[in-house]
Motif scaffolding. Structure first.
Motif, PDB file in Angstrom:
ATOM      1  N   GLN A  50     -34.736   6.720  42.086  1.00 35.65           N
ATOM      2  CA  GLN A  50     -35.736   7.846  42.086  1.00 35.65           C
ATOM      3  C   GLN A  50     -36.798   7.595  41.270  1.00 35.65           C
ATOM      4  O   GLN A  50     -38.005   7.510  41.523  1.00 35.65           O
ATOM      5  N   MET A  51     -36.726   6.521  40.224  1.00 31.98           N
ATOM      6  CA  MET A  51     -37.621   6.270  39.192  1.00 31.98           C
ATOM      7  C   MET A  51     -38.415   4.821  39.866  1.00 31.98           C
ATOM      8  O   MET A  51     -39.471   4.447  39.287  1.00 31.98           O
ATOM      9  N   GLU A  52     -37.688   4.212  40.643  1.00 31.43           N
ATOM     10  CA  GLU A  52     -38.463   2.804  41.272  1.00 31.43           C
ATOM     11  C   GLU A  52     -39.081   3.143  42.246  1.00 31.43           C
ATOM     12  O   GLU A  52     -39.914   2.308  42.439  1.00 31.43           O
ATOM     13  N   ILE A  53     -38.478   3.705  43.208  1.00 33.32           N
ATOM     14  CA  ILE A  53     -39.089   3.874  44.380  1.00 33.32           C
ATOM     15  C   ILE A  53     -39.596   5.068  44.661  1.00 33.32           C
ATOM     16  O   ILE A  53     -39.126   6.389  44.655  1.00 33.32           O
ATOM     17  N   ALA A 101     -48.261  -0.895  51.839  1.00 30.99           N
ATOM     18  CA  ALA A 101     -47.842  -1.821  52.689  1.00 30.99           C
ATOM     19  C   ALA A 101     -46.937  -2.767  52.187  1.00 30.99           C
ATOM     20  O   ALA A 101     -45.997  -3.441  52.891  1.00 30.99           O
ATOM     21  N   GLU A 102     -47.045  -3.219  50.936  1.00 30.28           N
ATOM     22  CA  GLU A 102     -46.142  -4.317  50.415  1.00 30.28           C
ATOM     23  C   GLU A 102     -44.760  -3.792  50.130  1.00 30.28           C
ATOM     24  O   GLU A 102     -43.884  -4.294  50.565  1.00 30.28           O
ATOM     25  N   ALA A 103     -44.799  -2.560  49.979  1.00 28.68           N
ATOM     26  CA  ALA A 103     -43.479  -1.926  49.654  1.00 28.68           C
ATOM     27  C   ALA A 103     -42.593  -1.723  51.241  1.00 28.68           C
ATOM     28  O   ALA A 103     -41.362  -1.768  51.420  1.00 28.68           O
ATOM     29  N   VAL A 104     -43.494  -1.250  52.076  1.00 32.96           N
ATOM     30  CA  VAL A 104     -42.867  -1.202  53.543  1.00 32.96           C
ATOM     31  C   VAL A 104     -42.468  -2.531  53.945  1.00 32.96           C
ATOM     32  O   VAL A 104     -41.294  -2.562  54.549  1.00 32.96           O
ATOM     33  N   GLU A 105     -43.171  -3.650  53.764  1.00 34.90           N
ATOM     34  CA  GLU A 105     -42.849  -4.907  54.204  1.00 34.90           C
ATOM     35  C   GLU A 105     -41.408  -5.273  53.408  1.00 34.90           C
ATOM     36  O   GLU A 105     -40.491  -5.863  54.103  1.00 34.90           O
ATOM     37  N   LYS A 119     -36.199  -5.941  41.863  1.00 32.77           N
ATOM     38  CA  LYS A 119     -36.786  -6.374  41.031  1.00 32.77           C
ATOM     39  C   LYS A 119     -38.371  -6.122  41.325  1.00 32.77           C
ATOM     40  O   LYS A 119     -39.308  -5.945  40.546  1.00 32.77           O
ATOM     41  N   ARG A 120     -38.517  -6.764  42.490  1.00 33.35           N
ATOM     42  CA  ARG A 120     -40.037  -6.727  42.983  1.00 33.35           C
ATOM     43  C   ARG A 120     -40.450  -5.382  43.360  1.00 33.35           C
ATOM     44  O   ARG A 120     -41.759  -4.917  43.194  1.00 33.35           O
ATOM     45  N   LEU A 121     -39.647  -4.423  43.940  1.00 35.83           N
ATOM     46  CA  LEU A 121     -40.039  -3.160  44.146  1.00 35.83           C
ATOM     47  C   LEU A 121     -40.416  -2.526  42.848  1.00 35.83           C
ATOM     48  O   LEU A 121     -41.319  -1.583  42.893  1.00 35.83           O
TER      49      LEU A 121
END
Length: 162
Positions: free
Chosen positions: A75-78, A86-90, A124-126
């Motif tokens: 919940q705190m990350e996404i 768009a970057e998160a969707v990909e 980590k990227r998210l």
């Protein structure tokens, strides 16, 4: 003497029927390799996906993201505005497809660990993708990248051999 011969005829007919049924069962258990490949899903490419497939893909991705958030406490990350990035969707689409593959029809015993490795790498990227949205969504999409002068200069450079 006639009765044993009659019983043998009945038994033989029953055995033939059983053999035919077993052959039919075996045919249905072993699908042809070509048919299995036809059913295999293609990766989602948001740049080329058809309008017909788009809505179903969004619904599937949204269900995956929600289950991911609750299963792993993200919940705190996404952020809830994930679908606007768009970057998160990909990233989430790729992660969803890795999970589908890891637990799909052709999964191996090591697939679960491959999923976990992919998830932790993706996590980590998210964690860096929503920095501006901690108190609500802030649109960070670029509305203009190249000015008209930049485009003209680029076109001129291309025409003159860069």
């Amino acid at each position: 003497m006639n009765e044993p011969h009659h019983l043998l005829t009945i038994i033989k007919a029953q055995q033939e029927a059983i053999d035919r049924l077993m052959a039919l069962v075996q045919e249905r258990k072993q699908p042809e390799p070509a048919k299995r490949k036809e059913r295999r899903e293609r990766p989602i490419d948001w740049l080329t996906i058809s309008e017909k497939e788009r809505a179903a893909a969004w619904r599937g991705l949204a269900a995956f993201v929600e289950s991911l958030v609750f299963r792993y406490g993200l919940q705190m990350e996404i952020q809830p505005c994930w679908w606007r990035h768009a970057e998160a969707v990909e990233e989430l689409t790729a992660l969803w497809q890795v999970r589908q593959n890891a637990f799909g029809e052709n999964a191996t015993l090591g697939s679960g660990m491959q999923w976990q490795n992919a998830f932790h790498s993706s996590r980590k990227r998210l964690s860096t993708m929503f920095g501006s949205c901690r108190s609500g969504h802030i649109d960070s999409t670029v509305t203009m990248w190249m000015t008209e002068d930049d485009r003209k200069a680029f076109d001129h450079a291309v025409e003159n051999g860069l």
